[in-house]
Enzyme design. Structure first.
Site, PDB file in Angstrom:
ATOM      1  N   GLU A  56     -19.023  -5.686  10.602  1.00 33.50           N
ATOM      2  CA  GLU A  56     -19.931  -4.942  11.480  1.00 33.50           C
ATOM      3  C   GLU A  56     -20.945  -5.843  12.178  1.00 33.50           C
ATOM      4  O   GLU A  56     -21.311  -5.594  13.336  1.00 33.50           O
ATOM      5  CB  GLU A  56     -20.659  -3.863  10.682  1.00 33.50           C
ATOM      6  CG  GLU A  56     -19.773  -2.721  10.213  1.00 33.50           C
ATOM      7  CD  GLU A  56     -19.066  -2.989   8.900  1.00 33.50           C
ATOM      8  OE1 GLU A  56     -18.316  -2.104   8.445  1.00 33.50           O
ATOM      9  OE2 GLU A  56     -19.254  -4.099   8.339  1.00 33.50           O
ATOM     10  N   ARG A  70     -25.401  -2.378   7.785  1.00 25.79           N
ATOM     11  CA  ARG A  70     -25.025  -3.769   7.549  1.00 25.79           C
ATOM     12  C   ARG A  70     -25.332  -4.656   8.754  1.00 25.79           C
ATOM     13  O   ARG A  70     -25.400  -5.877   8.623  1.00 25.79           O
ATOM     14  CB  ARG A  70     -23.533  -3.841   7.223  1.00 25.79           C
ATOM     15  CG  ARG A  70     -23.155  -3.087   5.955  1.00 25.79           C
ATOM     16  CD  ARG A  70     -21.676  -2.735   5.909  1.00 25.79           C
ATOM     17  NE  ARG A  70     -20.798  -3.874   5.941  1.00 25.79           N
ATOM     18  CZ  ARG A  70     -20.385  -4.527   4.849  1.00 25.79           C
ATOM     19  NH1 ARG A  70     -20.786  -4.140   3.662  1.00 25.79           N
ATOM     20  NH2 ARG A  70     -19.563  -5.535   4.950  1.00 25.79           N
ATOM     21  N   LYS A 130       0.851  -1.193   0.000  1.00 20.67           N
ATOM     22  CA  LYS A 130       0.000   0.000   0.000  1.00 20.67           C
ATOM     23  C   LYS A 130       0.886   1.242   0.000  1.00 20.67           C
ATOM     24  O   LYS A 130       1.836   1.342   0.779  1.00 20.67           O
ATOM     25  CB  LYS A 130      -0.900  -0.026   1.236  1.00 20.67           C
ATOM     26  CG  LYS A 130      -2.017   0.984   1.236  1.00 20.67           C
ATOM     27  CD  LYS A 130      -2.955   0.738   2.417  1.00 20.67           C
ATOM     28  CE  LYS A 130      -4.128   1.698   2.406  1.00 20.67           C
ATOM     29  NZ  LYS A 130      -5.067   1.443   3.529  1.00 20.67           N
TER      30      LYS A 130
END
Length: 627
Positions: free
Chosen positions: A357, A385, A272
């Site tokens: 979640e 969610r 990244k």
């Protein structure tokens, strides 16, 4: 439609031949690539130069516009390889999550639009079917692409389509979400479908990837493929690990995966932020996302007020010192949700569950059953969610769990999937849940403390993205409501939900200059409605509620329903967001567009009040219709 390559359109959207204006743009290979056809024609020897040109372009543009930088710097070679092997849009390439699709947008004809990235009317920061046929799904919620891929591959099979391939690109962080494993469970079962799962493994989501999966992937990376993979155990093919920055190696692995004609995971290891030293050196999140660069004069000006997120984080840390039973949960977003100060002080009392979640909320229920008070910090859009867990695992058991909803209301440049404009409606359906909307930093601190003091059921506190602004003082408190303005003989009651209080006060000042007296009240706790709010409403001819939530099921709709049928019930008019998906743009722009500014509030009062006055007893004119 924007973004079509030569095969689909033959000309760019300005009407000229594709590539004809390359001289005004990048000078290297990037200027000659208007779509995947051009990319596949590019000599392999030019690909390293091409990759570095893309990185330079991303750094130059994204640091000006703001957006997701580190994740896309790590996707350059991998995305080049994808579009050299697969024939998009005939082959369907899905990105999970969509914030890693900037290079894909560049390679599919949208380079010229990058100056408008995440701006109103400009290029979306996520895949967008409205922009290009190369974007099939419009997603930014994690862990969904594998299910899309499974469904698409099944559809192709059932319709007898054998010449189209489905590719799902998923990060290792998104693979911590339970939905991804539901999809893998189905992909690994028969009948076999030719889906290529590209695992972009950079060891992170926002923070380093957590849990047993993170350890397993680390083992695969260290063992160079000698360790048995969980993917193979589930019935999928496995190739890798592959250096995700070696274009030839990735192309070779992808072509091998296609030849298998079954679900295959191609494990690509990337870095990244690759190629940009500030991102590579950023241990926090590798410059995952950056804001637009500010002019020097702005940077030198006085410090901005604190952000809502930082006020929450500091106050929660103070609460943690007083309440050893308070524990916190995050879905891979420790820093973005403001939990870092708490984690630095109480590292054993913060749980990162990954991008999961549902597990965070159900796990919080277990913690509460064990005698603790969990605080689940999550963006408002992502609590959607886990609604079933809020309803059936927390509320059904009357458990003391506090949900802190960051980025509530209009969030701005992240667009439709990130606007937190449903939580006031959804959470009002949950029996026993109490929901607070602070108007400023002071009431955020106050309401957060009130929320964690509740031990008889769930609570929630919502606040927007951005800075808090100055505190808005109350004249007095009536019940749980703060009365912010209380003129004599008022005609109108303005019900200001959370951070829209300053706009309501400004509207009241404008109305006063026009001879209309308006009371302004902040309910503080917007669900359930406090009886004192109903009493205030009954004392006014007209009630205008103002909220940055969809109008359906929001505060105004519930107040109107509660007031209906009462003797002398007031007219309630709701100013809220429309029941539709809003595009990306500045928060101020979108609030203005949908009538949630001081001038629009005052205009709504002027529109509705005359009709109500005409309808009062003793008037000789018939009542006029109120829109």
């Amino acid at each position: 439609m924007p973004g079509r390559d030569r095969r689909n359109a033959g000309e760019d959207r300005r009407g000229g031949a594709v590539g004809a204006d390359a001289a005004s743009g990048p000078r290297g290979p990037l200027g000659a690539v208007e779509g995947p056809v051009d990319l596949r024609a590019l000599p392999a020897a030019l690909l390293p130069e091409f990759a570095e040109e893309i990185r330079t372009f991303l750094v130059d543009t994204v640091t000006r516009t703001g957006g997701h930088l580190g994740s896309n710097l790590g996707m350059v070679e991998l995305t080049i390889a994808l579009h050299r092997v697969f024939d998009s849009p005939r082959d369907v390439v899905l990105f999970d999550t969509g914030h890693q699709a900037y290079v894909h947008k560049l390679l599919t004809g949208r380079r010229r639009e990058f100056a408008t990235l995440r701006q109103r009317g400009g290029l979306s920061g996520y895949p967008s079917a409205a922009e290009s046929p190369h974007d099939r799904i419009e997603n930014s919620h994690a862990s969904t692409a594998l299910s899309y891929a499974d469904g698409l591959a099944r559809a192709f099979s059932l319709r007898g389509t054998t010449d189209r391939r489905v590719v799902a690109v998923i990060g290792d962080g998104a693979l911590t979400g339970g939905l991804a494993w539901e999809a893998l469970n189905n992909l690994g079962a028969g009948p076999q479908r030719p889906v290529v799962v590209v695992l972009n493994d950079n060891g992170r989501s926002y923070d380093p990837t957590v849990g047993a999966l993170g350890r397993h992937l680390a083992g695969l990376r260290a063992g160079a493929g000698r360790a048995s993979s969980v993917f193979a155990e589930l019935g999928l093919g496995y190739l890798g690990p592959v250096d995700g920055h070696d274009i030839a190696a990735v192309e070779d692995a992808l072509r091998r995966a296609v030849r298998w004609r079954r679900p295959v995971v191609v494990h690509c290891v990337t870095r990244k932020g690759k190629g940009f030293p500030p991102a590579e050196a950023d241990e926090a999140d590798c410059l995952h996302a950056v804001g637009p660069a500010a002019p020097a004069a702005t940077r030198a000006s006085a410090a901005e007020p604190p952000s809502w997120t930082s006020v929450f984080g500091q106050e929660l840390r103070a609460i943690g010192a007083e309440r050893p039973d308070v524990v916190c949960l995050t879905a891979a977003m420790l820093r973005p949700t403001g939990l870092l100060p708490f984690a630095e002080t109480y590292p054993d009392r913060v749980i990162d569950v990954g991008l999961a979640e549902q597990h965070a909320v159900a796990g919080a229920a277990g913690l509460a059953m064990g005698g603790l008070h969990p605080v689940v910090a999550v963006y408002a859009t992502f609590l959607n969610r886990a609604f079933d867990q809020v309803l059936m695992d927390v509320a059904l058991h009357r458990l003391p769990v506090t949900f802190v909803l960051d980025r509530a209301g209009v969030t701005g440049p992240d667009g439709a999937s990130h606007h937190g404009m449903w939580d006031l409606s959804l959470l009002a359906l949950v029996p026993g849940l109490r929901l607070a909307a602070p108007r400023d930093a002071g009431t955020l601190r106050e309401l957060l403390r009130e929320a964690v003091a509740v031990d008889s059921g769930p609570t929630a506190v919502r606040f927007p993205k951005g800075t808090t602004g100055p505190d808005v003082p109350a004249r007095y408190r009536r019940g749980r409501c703060d009365v912010l303005l209380d003129p004599p003989d008022p005609d109108v009651l303005l019900v200001a939900v959370g951070p829209l209080a300053p706009a309501c006060l400004a509207a009241a000042a404008e109305l006063r200059r026009q001879g209309i007296a308006a009371t302004v009240v902040d309910p503080r706790w917007v669900h359930p409605l406090d009886p004192s709010l109903l009493e205030l409403a009954a004392a006014h001819r007209l009630v205008i509620t103002v909220e940055d939530n969809t109008g359906t099921g929001g505060v105004g709709a519930r107040l109107a329903q509660a007031a209906a049928g009462e003797q002398g019930a007031p007219r309630v008019r709701c100013l809220a967001l429309p029941g539709e998906f809003l595009p990306h743009g500045g928060r101020g722009e979108l609030l203005d567009e949908h009538g949630l500014t001081a001038s629009a509030i005052a205009a709504a009062v002027r529109q509705h009040l005359p009709a109500i006055r005409l309808a009062e007893p003793g008037t000789v004119l018939a009542e006029r219709s109120v829109p």
